[in-house]
Design a protein around this motif. Sequence first.
Motif, short mmCIF file in Angstrom:
data_model
loop_
_atom_site.label_atom_id
_atom_site.label_comp_id
_atom_site.label_asym_id
_atom_site.label_seq_id
_atom_site.Cartn_x
_atom_site.Cartn_y
_atom_site.Cartn_z
N ILE A 1 0.85 -1.18 0.00
CA ILE A 1 0.00 0.00 0.00
C ILE A 1 0.89 1.23 0.00
CG2 ILE A 1 -1.82 1.25 1.24
CD1 ILE A 1 -2.57 -1.38 2.58
N ALA A 2 0.59 2.16 -0.86
CA ALA A 2 1.40 3.38 -0.95
C ALA A 2 1.51 4.05 0.40
CB ALA A 2 0.79 4.34 -1.97
N GLY A 3 2.74 4.38 0.81
CA GLY A 3 2.98 5.06 2.07
C GLY A 3 3.12 4.15 3.26
N HIS A 4 3.08 2.82 3.05
CA HIS A 4 3.19 1.87 4.15
C HIS A 4 4.14 0.74 3.76
CE1 HIS A 4 -0.33 3.57 6.30
NE2 HIS A 4 -0.77 3.80 5.08
N ARG A 5 4.75 0.12 4.76
CA ARG A 5 5.57 -1.05 4.50
C ARG A 5 4.66 -2.22 4.14
NH1 ARG A 5 10.76 -1.32 6.01
NH2 ARG A 5 10.57 -3.53 6.58
N PRO A 6 5.17 -3.20 3.37
CA PRO A 6 4.32 -4.32 2.92
C PRO A 6 3.73 -5.11 4.08
CG PRO A 6 6.39 -4.25 1.69
CD PRO A 6 6.53 -3.27 2.81
N LEU A 7 2.53 -5.62 3.86
CA LEU A 7 1.88 -6.55 4.78
C LEU A 7 2.13 -7.96 4.25
CD1 LEU A 7 -0.22 -3.91 4.55
CD2 LEU A 7 -1.54 -5.34 6.11
N ILE A 8 2.42 -8.89 5.14
CA ILE A 8 2.60 -10.29 4.77
C ILE A 8 1.53 -11.10 5.48
CG2 ILE A 8 4.15 -12.27 4.77
CD1 ILE A 8 5.11 -9.96 3.01
N ILE A 9 0.75 -11.86 4.72
CA ILE A 9 -0.33 -12.66 5.28
C ILE A 9 -0.04 -14.12 5.05
CG2 ILE A 9 -2.80 -13.17 5.21
CD1 ILE A 9 -1.71 -9.93 3.70
N ASP A 10 -0.03 -14.88 6.13
CA ASP A 10 0.25 -16.32 6.06
C ASP A 10 -0.95 -17.07 6.65
OD1 ASP A 10 1.22 -18.87 6.00
OD2 ASP A 10 2.99 -18.50 7.25
N GLU B 1 3.87 -15.06 -3.00
CA GLU B 1 5.26 -15.45 -3.07
C GLU B 1 5.50 -16.64 -2.15
OE1 GLU B 1 7.38 -12.33 -0.02
OE2 GLU B 1 7.08 -11.70 -2.09
N SER B 2 6.56 -17.36 -2.43
CA SER B 2 6.88 -18.53 -1.63
C SER B 2 7.22 -18.12 -0.20
CB SER B 2 8.05 -19.28 -2.25
OG SER B 2 8.54 -20.28 -1.37
N ARG B 3 6.82 -18.94 0.75
CA ARG B 3 7.16 -18.67 2.14
C ARG B 3 8.67 -18.66 2.35
NH1 ARG B 3 4.29 -22.12 4.19
NH2 ARG B 3 2.56 -20.94 5.07
N ASP B 4 9.40 -19.34 1.50
CA ASP B 4 10.85 -19.41 1.62
C ASP B 4 11.56 -18.21 1.02
OD1 ASP B 4 10.58 -21.89 2.83
OD2 ASP B 4 10.64 -22.96 0.91
N ALA B 5 10.82 -17.34 0.33
CA ALA B 5 11.44 -16.18 -0.28
C ALA B 5 11.99 -15.24 0.79
CB ALA B 5 10.44 -15.44 -1.16
N GLU B 6 13.11 -14.61 0.51
CA GLU B 6 13.74 -13.73 1.50
C GLU B 6 12.83 -12.57 1.89
OE1 GLU B 6 17.78 -10.99 1.99
OE2 GLU B 6 17.51 -12.30 0.26
N SER B 7 12.04 -12.06 0.92
CA SER B 7 11.16 -10.92 1.20
C SER B 7 9.96 -11.31 2.05
CB SER B 7 10.66 -10.31 -0.12
OG SER B 7 9.97 -11.30 -0.88
N ALA B 8 9.70 -12.65 2.16
CA ALA B 8 8.55 -13.09 2.94
C ALA B 8 8.90 -13.30 4.41
CB ALA B 8 7.99 -14.39 2.36
N VAL B 9 10.17 -13.29 4.73
CA VAL B 9 10.59 -13.55 6.10
C VAL B 9 10.33 -12.32 6.96
CG1 VAL B 9 12.52 -14.09 7.61
CG2 VAL B 9 12.35 -15.19 5.36
N SER B 10 9.66 -12.53 8.09
CA SER B 10 9.38 -11.44 9.02
C SER B 10 9.88 -11.82 10.40
CB SER B 10 7.87 -11.14 9.07
OG SER B 10 7.38 -10.73 7.81
N ASP B 11 10.48 -10.86 11.08
CA ASP B 11 10.99 -11.12 12.42
C ASP B 11 9.86 -11.06 13.44
OD1 ASP B 11 13.56 -11.35 11.45
OD2 ASP B 11 13.94 -9.20 11.66
N GLY B 12 9.95 -11.89 14.45
CA GLY B 12 9.00 -11.86 15.55
C GLY B 12 7.69 -12.54 15.22
N PRO B 13 6.85 -12.75 16.24
CA PRO B 13 5.56 -13.38 16.04
C PRO B 13 4.61 -12.49 15.25
CG PRO B 13 5.72 -12.54 18.27
CD PRO B 13 7.08 -12.37 17.65
N GLY B 14 3.73 -13.11 14.51
CA GLY B 14 2.77 -12.33 13.73
C GLY B 14 1.57 -11.90 14.55
N ASN B 15 0.72 -11.10 13.95
CA ASN B 15 -0.53 -10.65 14.56
C ASN B 15 -1.64 -11.64 14.23
OD1 ASN B 15 0.48 -7.91 15.41
ND2 ASN B 15 0.77 -7.74 13.20
#
Length: 206
Positions: free
Chosen positions: A28-37, A64-78
């Motif tokens: 979303i313009a003006g925001h960092r990407p959201l990752i939904i798993d 994108e694949s869960r193994d993709a580097e851009s899909a990796v997020s630090d910490g527990p999700g919401n």
Amino acid sequence: MPRFGWTRVAMALRPMWDAPSEVLRVEIAGHRPLIIDVATDAYWSDTALDALPIEPDELRVGRESRDAESAVSDGPGNELQAFLWYVGLNSFPGELAWWLQRDDRYRLQRWPNFTTLAHTPDHVRMTSLLGYASLTVDELAEQANVAPTEARRLINAFSLMRILRSETPDVAMARPAFDRPVHVATAAAPAPRSGLFRRLLDRLAR
């Protein structure tokens, strides 16, 4: 084009339960990407839900694949249910989601956790009705004394959260009479706040 952005997200989310090796990336313009798993029932975002635009001007959605580097997020999700609730309420402007039918009957399979969902008294009232009987969207709006648009938004959200059971009119009529939901005739229906809704509150208070 109001709410078309979140409509795109809702449509992209629907098939994700059949793709456990992938995540959904929302930009979303003006925001960092959201990752939904959906496989782990979580999402990652640096922006709180109430700070996201209801009608985003620019929004891109991709898998994108869960193994993709851009899909990796630090910490527990919401908690994903809160995100699905937000998307469901703010997509398909004024109409039912494309996978739902106006004449089908809907009933809750389980109660949503309203402690984590931004909600209104109307949301609670409609939810109580759906926990008590199978209703069409129009019946829900009438019994809860809300605008049909608000009933459609709630049904969209619960469907996206996968806590709603639906059945076609043919299936409903084919069920044994003792197993059919009880419906109050329109001409004799009591006021929602003094009749059916009051009995619902009494049951919940026991």
